[in-house]
Scaffold this active site. Structure first.
Site, PDB file in Angstrom:
ATOM      1  N   LYS A   9      -4.581   3.812 -12.060  1.00 17.15           N
ATOM      2  CA  LYS A   9      -3.387   3.862 -12.917  1.00 17.15           C
ATOM      3  C   LYS A   9      -3.648   4.039 -14.409  1.00 17.15           C
ATOM      4  O   LYS A   9      -3.044   4.905 -15.043  1.00 17.15           O
ATOM      5  CB  LYS A   9      -2.550   2.598 -12.702  1.00 17.15           C
ATOM      6  CG  LYS A   9      -1.873   2.617 -11.356  1.00 17.15           C
ATOM      7  CD  LYS A   9      -1.211   1.312 -11.040  1.00 17.15           C
ATOM      8  CE  LYS A   9      -1.084   1.173  -9.552  1.00 17.15           C
ATOM      9  NZ  LYS A   9      -2.395   1.216  -8.830  1.00 17.15           N
ATOM     10  N   LYS A  47      -9.759  17.680 -51.202  1.00 16.26           N
ATOM     11  CA  LYS A  47      -9.780  17.953 -49.759  1.00 16.26           C
ATOM     12  C   LYS A  47      -8.394  17.957 -49.122  1.00 16.26           C
ATOM     13  O   LYS A  47      -7.502  17.218 -49.502  1.00 16.26           O
ATOM     14  CB  LYS A  47     -10.610  16.883 -49.025  1.00 16.26           C
ATOM     15  CG  LYS A  47     -12.094  16.964 -49.232  1.00 16.26           C
ATOM     16  CD  LYS A  47     -12.739  18.166 -48.552  1.00 16.26           C
ATOM     17  CE  LYS A  47     -12.726  18.065 -47.059  1.00 16.26           C
ATOM     18  NZ  LYS A  47     -13.698  17.121 -46.532  1.00 16.26           N
ATOM     19  N   THR A 106     -16.092  38.467 -30.994  1.00 12.16           N
ATOM     20  CA  THR A 106     -16.874  38.066 -29.825  1.00 12.16           C
ATOM     21  C   THR A 106     -18.133  37.451 -30.402  1.00 12.16           C
ATOM     22  O   THR A 106     -18.622  37.885 -31.464  1.00 12.16           O
ATOM     23  CB  THR A 106     -17.221  39.258 -28.903  1.00 12.16           C
ATOM     24  OG1 THR A 106     -18.061  40.159 -29.636  1.00 12.16           O
ATOM     25  CG2 THR A 106     -15.987  40.005 -28.427  1.00 12.16           C
ATOM     26  N   HIS A 107     -18.638  36.417 -29.764  1.00 15.70           N
ATOM     27  CA  HIS A 107     -19.788  35.648 -30.286  1.00 15.70           C
ATOM     28  C   HIS A 107     -19.513  35.108 -31.687  1.00 15.70           C
ATOM     29  O   HIS A 107     -20.444  34.924 -32.466  1.00 15.70           O
ATOM     30  CB  HIS A 107     -21.065  36.506 -30.328  1.00 15.70           C
ATOM     31  CG  HIS A 107     -21.320  37.274 -29.063  1.00 15.70           C
ATOM     32  ND1 HIS A 107     -22.067  36.774 -28.021  1.00 15.70           N
ATOM     33  CD2 HIS A 107     -20.890  38.498 -28.668  1.00 15.70           C
ATOM     34  CE1 HIS A 107     -22.101  37.675 -27.038  1.00 15.70           C
ATOM     35  NE2 HIS A 107     -21.389  38.723 -27.409  1.00 15.70           N
ATOM     36  N   GLN A 143      -6.521   0.510  -7.262  1.00  9.18           N
ATOM     37  CA  GLN A 143      -5.750  -0.026  -8.384  1.00  9.18           C
ATOM     38  C   GLN A 143      -6.230   0.593  -9.704  1.00  9.18           C
ATOM     39  O   GLN A 143      -5.502   0.635 -10.687  1.00  9.18           O
ATOM     40  CB  GLN A 143      -5.880  -1.548  -8.421  1.00  9.18           C
ATOM     41  CG  GLN A 143      -5.067  -2.220  -9.501  1.00  9.18           C
ATOM     42  CD  GLN A 143      -4.931  -3.709  -9.257  1.00  9.18           C
ATOM     43  OE1 GLN A 143      -4.175  -4.126  -8.393  1.00  9.18           O
ATOM     44  NE2 GLN A 143      -5.670  -4.517  -9.999  1.00  9.18           N
ATOM     45  N   GLU A 161      -7.977  18.480 -35.102  1.00  5.78           N
ATOM     46  CA  GLU A 161      -9.210  17.743 -34.811  1.00  5.78           C
ATOM     47  C   GLU A 161      -8.955  16.626 -33.805  1.00  5.78           C
ATOM     48  O   GLU A 161      -9.744  16.403 -32.881  1.00  5.78           O
ATOM     49  CB  GLU A 161      -9.797  17.146 -36.095  1.00  5.78           C
ATOM     50  CG  GLU A 161     -10.416  18.199 -36.998  1.00  5.78           C
ATOM     51  CD  GLU A 161     -10.889  17.615 -38.320  1.00  5.78           C
ATOM     52  OE1 GLU A 161     -12.004  17.921 -38.716  1.00  5.78           O
ATOM     53  OE2 GLU A 161     -10.138  16.849 -38.959  1.00  5.78           O
ATOM     54  N   SER A 182      -8.552  13.306 -48.449  1.00  3.06           N
ATOM     55  CA  SER A 182      -9.742  12.479 -48.311  1.00  3.06           C
ATOM     56  C   SER A 182      -9.578  11.269 -49.207  1.00  3.06           C
ATOM     57  O   SER A 182      -8.953  11.352 -50.264  1.00  3.06           O
ATOM     58  CB  SER A 182     -10.957  13.300 -48.729  1.00  3.06           C
ATOM     59  OG  SER A 182     -11.980  12.458 -49.195  1.00  3.06           O
ATOM     60  N   ASN A 213       0.817  -1.215   0.000  1.00  8.99           N
ATOM     61  CA  ASN A 213       0.000   0.000   0.000  1.00  8.99           C
ATOM     62  C   ASN A 213       0.853   1.268   0.000  1.00  8.99           C
ATOM     63  O   ASN A 213       0.599   2.195  -0.776  1.00  8.99           O
ATOM     64  CB  ASN A 213      -0.952  -0.003   1.194  1.00  8.99           C
ATOM     65  CG  ASN A 213      -1.904  -1.183   1.154  1.00  8.99           C
ATOM     66  OD1 ASN A 213      -1.977  -1.862   0.135  1.00  8.99           O
ATOM     67  ND2 ASN A 213      -2.611  -1.430   2.232  1.00  8.99           N
TER      68      ASN A 213
HETATM   69  N1  ARG Z   1      -1.660  -3.588  -7.369  1.00  5.46           N
HETATM   70  C1  ARG Z   1      -2.113  -2.855  -6.227  1.00  5.46           C
HETATM   71  C2  ARG Z   1      -2.562  -1.457  -6.671  1.00  5.46           C
HETATM   72  O1  ARG Z   1      -2.247  -1.113  -7.762  1.00  5.46           O
HETATM   73  C3  ARG Z   1      -1.014  -2.746  -5.238  1.00  5.46           C
HETATM   74  C4  ARG Z   1      -1.476  -2.561  -3.838  1.00  5.46           C
HETATM   75  C5  ARG Z   1      -2.163  -3.777  -3.370  1.00  5.46           C
HETATM   76  N2  ARG Z   1      -2.456  -3.728  -2.000  1.00  5.46           N
HETATM   77  C6  ARG Z   1      -3.311  -4.599  -1.423  1.00  5.46           C
HETATM   78  N3  ARG Z   1      -3.510  -4.438  -0.161  1.00  5.46           N
HETATM   79  N4  ARG Z   1      -3.904  -5.531  -2.101  1.00  5.46           N
HETATM   80  O2  ARG Z   1      -3.198  -0.736  -5.968  1.00  5.46           O
END
Ligand code: ARG
Length: 469
Positions: free
Chosen positions: A328, A286, A158-159, A325, A293, A280, A113
């Protein structure tokens, strides 16, 4: 889990269901954090020795093993599968394979953790530094373009209705200002990222005599979390980053929208070069502005990641929950997207478009964008603004009825409207004069624009000035 175990500890009798093992695993994406996991583990191992928890010789074996894993990864031979669950277990398991039982001592006084929180902060800190370099380059590119176009004029809106003419440099400098704020904001986010959770262990701290400040210093963190529960459950820094990245994207997207409009036949203020435009598959005539975009389109992803992380965290009881988790993938994607968009927009500005001076000159001369200046002309000769405004409205109406512009009215007709009009009204109507006269601080007057360019040049000159923007 370490050592190729099929169960967690002797508490468990059975292995995970194979689908649940895959469902649970984060190794498919958190391998991105390998380098930071090794760095954090090296610092933790050395700290354990410095605190007398393990011997110096044990720490050196551990550090050696971790370094070997780094080399294996560089060579492409360290490729853990889902059975490792996550990058932290993958590293620990490989370490034990490499150095034997001493490797089992590394996790003393630490939990995944605080470990994952450390890794993520180290990673994000590095990414912010890279983004700062890209933001600076992007700002400098905008600035160079502005420098080349102080005297070029463009209608201001403006607008999305023609309002008053501008120096094109002034228009571009508005984006430079946004970039300055983006850099400042990322710098502030970095300060909140740069705090160490390591040593908070699972949630409550540890009876092992660790020195949290030792690892923090070794990893370059400016401070440590004061509260162990907060340390392992806080993802504010990631939300903060996503909010800052969202604003970077808003700014890129707004400029993209303008470039798209400017490149249209209706505006024709810029011509797209072949470097950044595509054709295009069907219509041979084009030329499409794909780059702006895409930037405009990708902006939504970054907003989405911000919203997703806010939602992931909002109902979490203290402290760590596996929901975290989910922090990420969105964060990784937001960083990649923001980085790619900054690079693409920089290339677009450098070699993807040419402003069309003739067309711009026509555009600023063929309308009533100088009407405010006629009112200001009367104001300068003692007429109250509201009265002048009314009179000029009447003049504009007359011109529209006759299909002419203000400059086409002979002096006699001006003087019928108000005796203060004199021959110099015609000079005051010229777009160049209209722009030059706006000398209020922050205005588009050429003199002010040159001052603003100078200030921006200083702000973007070197990375060290970044915090005093
Ligand atoms: N893979 C977990 C995460 O990305 C790591 C931490 C996991 N901790 C646990 N108590 N299961 O958060």
């Amino acid at each position: 889990m370490p050592e190729g175990q099929s169960r967690w500890s002797q508490r468990f009798d059975d292995a995970l269901h194979p689908f649940i093992a895959r469902f649970n695993a984060s190794i498919g994406f958190d391998f991105t954090l390998l380098h930071q996991d090794l760095e954090g583990s090296i610092a933790h191992g050395r700290m354990l020795a410095a605190c007398g928890v393990i011997t110096a010789a044990e720490a050196e074996q551990i550090v050696g093993g971790l370094e070997t894993i780094g080399h294996e990864a560089a060579a492409g031979t360290f490729r853990p599968g889902v059975d490792a669950e996550d990058v932290h277990f993958a590293v620990e398991r490989r370490l034990i394979e490499l150095v034997g039982d001493v490797g089992k001592k590394l996790h003393t006084g630490r939990s995944r953790n605080d470990q994952v929180g450390t890794d993520l902060r180290l990673w994000l800190r590095g990414e912010i530094d890279e983004l700062q370099v890209l933001l600076r380059r992007y700002g400098q590119t905008l600035l160079r373009l502005a420098e080349a176009h102080v005297e070029t004029m463009i209608p201001g809106y403006t607008h999305l209705q023609r309002a008053q003419p501008l120096s094109l440099a002034h228009h571009l400098l508005a984006y430079v200002e946004m970039t300055r704020r983006d850099r400042q904001r990322l710098d502030q986010v970095r300060q909140r990222v740069n705090v160490s959770p390591l040593g908070a262990a699972a949630l409550a701290g540890t009876p092992v005599p660790v020195d949290r400040r030792h690892t923090a210093a070794a990893l370059g963190f400016a401070d440590i979390y004061r509260n162990s529960l907060d340390a392992v459950s806080d993802r504010d820094f990631a939300v903060d980053f996503l909010a800052a990245a969202s604003l970077v994207m808003v700014h890129l997207s707004r400029l993209s929208e303008e470039v798209i409009l400017w490149a249209s036949h209706e505006f024709a203020f810029v011509r797209l070069t072949d470097r950044c435009a595509t054709g295009s598959s069907l219509m041979p005539q084009k030329k499409n502005p794909d780059v702006p975009e895409l930037v405009r389109g990708k902006t939504g992803r970054v907003f989405g990641h911000l919203q997703a992380l806010l939602t992931v965290t909002k109902g979490l009881p203290l402290a760590y929950n596996k929901d975290l988790q989910e922090d990420k993938e969105g964060l990784f994607d937001a960083v990649r997207t923001t980085r790619d968009c900054l690079k693409a927009m920089t290339i677009l500005l450098e070699e993807g478009l040419c402003f069309q001076p003739r067309r711009l000159a026509e555009a600023v001369g063929d309308d009533f964008a100088n009407a405010t200046d006629v009112a200001d002309y009367l104001v300068a000769r003692g007429v109250p603004f509201r009265q002048a405004y009314g009179l000029v409205g009447g003049l504009v109406k007359t011109c529209l009825q006759e299909g002419i512009l203000l400059r086409d009215l002979p002096l006699g007709r001006w003087q019928q409207v108000h005796p203060a009009f004199a021959e110099d009204i015609f000079a005051a109507l010229e777009p160049r004069q209209v722009v030059a006269a706006r000398l209020s601080e922050g205005g588009t007057g050429f003199v002010r624009v040159r001052e603003a360019l100078e200030q921006a040049r200083i702000a973007f000159a070197d990375a060290t000035g970044e915090e005093n923007l």
